[in-house]
Write an enzyme that holds these catalytic residues in place. Structure first.
Site, PDB file in Angstrom:
ATOM      1  N   LYS A  95     -12.052  -0.805   0.976  1.00  0.00           N
ATOM      2  CA  LYS A  95     -11.767   0.559   0.533  1.00  0.00           C
ATOM      3  C   LYS A  95     -11.354   0.576  -0.916  1.00  0.00           C
ATOM      4  O   LYS A  95     -10.684  -0.305  -1.355  1.00  0.00           O
ATOM      5  CB  LYS A  95     -11.016   1.341   1.464  1.00  0.00           C
ATOM      6  N   SER A 139       0.762  -1.313   0.011  1.00  0.00           N
ATOM      7  CA  SER A 139       0.028  -0.142  -0.030  1.00  0.00           C
ATOM      8  C   SER A 139       0.641   1.236  -0.238  1.00  0.00           C
ATOM      9  O   SER A 139       1.488   1.551  -1.040  1.00  0.00           O
ATOM     10  CB  SER A 139      -0.953  -0.093   1.151  1.00  0.00           C
TER      11      SER A 139
END
Length: 609
Positions: free
Chosen positions: A435, A162
């Site tokens: 998300k 990420s």
């Protein structure tokens, strides 16, 4: 001089020697050979002292040699364990299979890369007769959970770290319901990894997968179907076609560029201007100190410059795996406002509910409508839900909880319109139970385009939301601490503040009116003093409620050496003295830092821009 190997280092040395029998990556094995030859106990301890812990977020660590790092061998071992665990849980695993995606991270000195790790993982499953849907190219993280549910697979793996620093990588796991795993799966997988450490016969021969009939590439199908599915959230196509509003987009050297361009096209919006220096994937992240748009204006410097040049009013920034979104807007003063995760959550919550309401005239339907947010996020959705009549629920921190809860509700026939967490994560579309920074970017662009037809900016609409539902002022930050003992001590101190088993009664001038400790399961507000939300002894989390209506939570991060805090002051609608509220919250936060964190005493490092 290298540290001398003591008797206590025997186990570490044996682990290193065992490693050398199994590791076929020339770069990592050369590093370990050298350490063994030098008898460098300190370094060997660093590489072999403890195995990376597999938790609900999967794995995340620096790339490098040894059992404490992400590398070819630890990926093989992890996937062997995961494969055995899935075989135990799914009798039809060999019919349904798994999906594997990867970002653009790479680490020259250890020969590791997300693509290489993904191929080794695919090879592990295929060697056991399990079909693998391996993306042929880089992909946003949300495409993996989307593919799990879309193709009805047993599980998904995304190889990504990420927004972590460039040397890190990760291995994120999704269950058949399309949500990240929660306990007890993490424990079960962890156990299975321990039991399957020796590489299976074909573990290193990843070229075998290229000719296997079990290998499928979902790239084209998913790219077509995902954009078709998010179009269900497009409500103002005519406005999108006509808008003069200009947007800048940055993917911060990650995977997002192409996919956000396609999302804009799917919504009939003109493509956003892409920051040229940051649009292509680059594992070095050369233009930013941290590849994390949550860190604020520093990451957006090049975006501001491009927006000024091209006359764009709004900046959309994804993190490198495109599951988060930061938004900035140029104010009338010429300054740029970067919205906090809570502010954008308020705007998107208002927008998505407004669109739903305009398309659902049946007033009874609202009883089946839900929105979710994590317990450390702003309670603005609760305020909107109370006034509008839909349901709001809070979950523990992290999308694993919101994704799993959303799926439960959807299986009961409920409509989960939106979920968010303050760490700039938004679930705007029920097709992805995690998300998703791609759908959030284009939905934000449509909202801004619609508001522009009413001569309203995002900032003005945010104020209108607060005017209608009550101001929710939030402030969050963190301290860095690399010493787990200090962190433990800090939280122990809070639990034994005025003698054994007593929590603080005040924080400076602020009186504490309630305490919830989700590490121990204590909640002073419940009749039996037991917390309703699930508790976890492996992470620290205490929430203080204050007599002035303020709430503050202190917690450890699952993926970084941080102690985070989140604070909020809520006022009922009609209380428009925002400056007074901000001042009050600033004073509360200062007291929290001084009395509860004690940064000087605990040698904590403050967040820097």
């Amino acid at each position: 001089m290298a540290a001398r190997t003591s008797a206590g280092d025997g186990a570490v040395r044996r682990a290193a020697e065992q490693w050398l029998l199994w590791d076929k990556n020339p770069k990592t094995s050369a590093i370990v050979k050298q350490l063994v030859a030098d008898g460098n106990a300190g370094e060997l301890q660093k590489y072999f002292g403890s195995r990376m812990e597999f938790g609900t977020a999967g794995l995340r660590a620096a790339m490098g040699a040894g059992i404490s790092h992400m590398n070819d061998l630890t990926i093989i071992q992890t996937t062997q364990g995961f494969c055995r665990y899935l075989e135990k849980n799914f009798s039809d695993l060999k019919k349904r299979g798994v999906v594997i995606g990867f970002d653009a991270r790479a680490h020259l000195s250890s020969g590791g890369s997300s693509k290489r790790f993904a191929r080794l993982a695919a090879n592990t499953f295929i060697s056991q007769g399990v079909p693998v849907y391996l993306f042929s190219d880089i992909t946003p993280t949300p495409f993996v959970p989307y593919t799990v549910t879309h193709l009805k697979l047993c599980a998904g793996i995304m190889v990504t770290a990420s927004h972590n620093p460039k040397q890190d990588n990760g291995y994120k796991v999704y269950w058949e319901n399309g949500a990240q795993i929660i306990s007890p799966h993490d424990k079960g997988i962890s156990q299975a990894i321990e039991e399957n450490q020796e590489p299976w016969p074909q573990a290193w021969d990843d070229k075998l997968i290229d000719s296997s009939l079990l290998l499928h590439d979902p790239y084209a199908t998913v790219n077509k179907d995902y954009f078709k599915d998010i179009q269900k959230q497009c409500f103002h196509r005519n406005i999108n076609k006509e808008t003069n509003l200009k947007f800048v987009h940055t993917s911060v050297h990650g995977v997002g560029h192409k996919f956000v361009q396609l999302a804009f096209k799917a919504f009939d919006l003109s493509p956003p201007f892409a920051v040229p220096e940051q649009k292509d994937p680059d594992p070095e992240f050369p233009t930013v100190k941290y590849p994390n748009p949550e860190e604020g204006k520093g990451v957006l410097t090049l975006s501001f410059a491009l927006a000024e040049k091209d006359g764009a009013k709004i900046i959309l920034a994804n993190d490198p795996d495109a599951d988060r979104l930061a938004v900035a807007e140029k104010q009338e003063s010429g300054e740029w406002k970067v919205f906090s995760g809570n502010e954008l959550g308020a705007l998107l919550g208002w927008w998505i509910f407004t669109c739903w309401k305009n398309h659902n005239r049946d007033t009874c339907a609202i009883k089946d409508v839900y929105m979710l947010s994590s317990t450390v996020s702003s309670k603005i959705l609760r305020a909107i839900a109370l006034k509008e009549g839909f349901h709001f629920e809070e979950t523990l921190t992290g999308f694993k909880w919101m994704g799993n809860r959303a799926k439960q509700l959807m299986d009961q026939g409920k409509a989960v319109l939106f979920a968010f967490e303050e760490a700039i994560g938004y679930m705007c579309c029920p097709a992805v139970l995690d998300k998703d920074g791609v759908s959030a970017a284009v939905i934000t662009a449509e909202m801004a385009s619609y508001l522009a037809t009413r001569n309203l900016s995002l900032s003005q609409q945010l104020k209108a939301v607060y005017d209608e539902y009550g101001f929710h002022i939030t402030k969050a930050s963190y301290f860095i601490c690399h010493d787990p003992k200090v962190i433990q001590q800090l939280f122990d101190n809070l639990r034994n503040f005025d003698g054994k088993n007593t929590y603080p009664k005040s924080c400076g001038r602020f009186k504490v009116s309630g305490i919830r400790d989700l590490t121990t399961g204590y909640d002073s507000s419940q009749p039996d003093q037991k917390a309703i939300l699930p508790t976890s002894k492996s992470s620290q989390m205490i929430t203080f409620t204050f007599a002035n209506g303020g709430v503050a939570t202190m917690r450890t991060s699952g993926t970084e050496p941080k102690i985070k805090y989140y604070s909020e002051l809520c006022a009922p609608p009609g209380n428009s003295n925002v400056e007074q509220l901000k001042k009050e919250l600033d004073e509360l936060v200062n007291a929290l830092e001084k009395h509860f964190f004690q940064p000087e005493k605990n040698n904590l490092q403050r967040k820097t821009e």
